[in-house]
Motif scaffolding. Sequence first.
Motif, mmCIF file in Angstrom:
data_model
loop_
_atom_site.group_PDB
_atom_site.id
_atom_site.type_symbol
_atom_site.label_atom_id
_atom_site.label_comp_id
_atom_site.label_asym_id
_atom_site.label_seq_id
_atom_site.Cartn_x
_atom_site.Cartn_y
_atom_site.Cartn_z
ATOM 1 N N SER A 1 -8.356 -7.723 -32.089
ATOM 2 C CA SER A 1 -9.203 -7.023 -31.116
ATOM 3 C C SER A 1 -9.155 -7.713 -29.758
ATOM 4 O O SER A 1 -9.300 -8.934 -29.661
ATOM 5 N N SER B 1 -7.307 -3.221 -31.258
ATOM 6 C CA SER B 1 -7.126 -4.200 -32.339
ATOM 7 C C SER B 1 -5.740 -4.067 -32.964
ATOM 8 O O SER B 1 -5.585 -3.758 -34.154
ATOM 9 N N PHE C 1 -5.276 -6.635 -36.673
ATOM 10 C CA PHE C 1 -6.657 -6.567 -36.176
ATOM 11 C C PHE C 1 -6.961 -7.587 -35.081
ATOM 12 O O PHE C 1 -7.992 -8.262 -35.112
ATOM 13 N N TRP D 1 -2.777 0.714 -33.121
ATOM 14 C CA TRP D 1 -4.214 0.916 -33.324
ATOM 15 C C TRP D 1 -4.538 2.405 -33.205
ATOM 16 O O TRP D 1 -4.773 2.928 -32.128
#
Length: 386
Positions: free
Chosen positions: A146, A194, A144, A184
Motif C-alpha cells: 500500500s 497496494s 499488498f 491492484w
Amino acid sequence: MNTRANDQAPRLIDPSEAAFTAMLAQVEARRREFSELRHIPRDMVDEFIRVGLFRAATPAKFGGDALPPAEFLRKIERISAVDASAGWVASFGSALVYFASLPLTTQAELYRDGPDLVFAGGLFPVQEAMSEPGGYRLNGHWRFASGCAAADMLGVGISGGQDTKGKPLTALLKPEDVEIVENWDVLGLEGTGSNELRVVDKFVPEEYTFVRGGDVNVDEPLFRYPAIAYAAQVLAVVNLGVGRAALDYLTEVGSGGSGITGAPRLADRAYFRIELAKAESLLRSARAFFYEITETAWEIVLRGDPLDDRTAGLLRLAGTAAVKAGWQATQIAFTLAGTGAIYNGHPLQKMLRDAAVPPQHAFLGDGIFDSAGSVLTGGTPFPGFI
C-alpha cells in the motif's frame, strides 16, 4: 540509502487544525481521482507530510514527533471519514515505529534529510534470501504494498534465522531498486495502490534489515508501545471513519424529504429510527472500547511499566471489534438508504465497498477473537499476536 520519491524539498510542517482541515478539503475534492488512478499520488502524500503525519512515528531524537497512538489514530479516522483509501495510505505514517529496531547509525542515515520519511512495504509472502557477507541477495515478488508509488523507502519480507528466533525480516530498498507491478484491481480501497513489488538480484546490507516488532534501539515511549498491535489499530480505525461517514450520511438523508416512491420520509418510519439507533450504538461502543484501551496501554507505557499480555491482547481485540463495527454500520446504512443506494454513483456504494476490505486483513480477521480469548483466559499468546 537515504532517498526521496521526488527531488523537491519537504514542505514546511504545519500541524495546526486549520492546515489539517484544508488537507481534508483536498482529499474530498480529489477522492474520485484517487480511485481512477488506483493510488494516492505523491503530491497528496506531500500534503500528509505537511500536516505532520509522516513524522508522527519518527523518534524525537531524529526530529520526529513520536505522537501518542490515540492522537495519530484520531487523525487517520478523520481522513478515512472523507476517503478510506487516503486514510489507509496516511496510516502508514505510523510504520516508522518499526525502524526503531534498526541500528542507530542506520536510523541516522535514513533521517539525514529530515524526519518526514514515507515507508511502504510488501512484506508477504515472505521470501528466502541468499545470505552473503554483510547482508542478503534478494529476488522475488511481494504483495499488498500500500502506498508504494509515493514511498521514499520500500520494504520486503525475507526469512529470518537463528538470530531472529525464526521471525521474518524486513529488508529496506530504494524505490529505484524495486519494480512496482500494477495489479491492484479490487472491490474497495482501490486508491491505496497496494500493488506487487518485484526485486531482481539486489543486495541489502544487514544493517538495513529488521524484525517487525522486534527489540528497539530507541528509548522513547512510543517505541515501547506494542508495534504489531499499533499496526492493526491504524488499519482498523479506517473503518471507524467509514462507518461514521455512512451513518452521518444516512442521518442527513433520512431527515430529508420523501423517498423515490413518494412514501413518507425515512425518519418518520419506526424501522428506520430503530435500526439507525442500533447502528449508532454499535459504532460508538466499538469506538469507545478502541480508544479506552489505547489510552490505558499508553498510560502504562508512560509510567515505564511493561505492558502485560492481557492489555496487549485487548488492543488487538479492540482493533478487530472496531473494524467489524465499521463494516456492520456501513452495511446497515446501505440497507436503510433504500433503492437509491443501488446506483453506482450513490455515496454509500463507495463506502460499502471500502468498508468491506479492512475486515479481510490478516491482522483483523476472526482469528483475532480466538487469540484474544486465549490471552484473556490466561493462555499463552499465539505466535505473532502481540
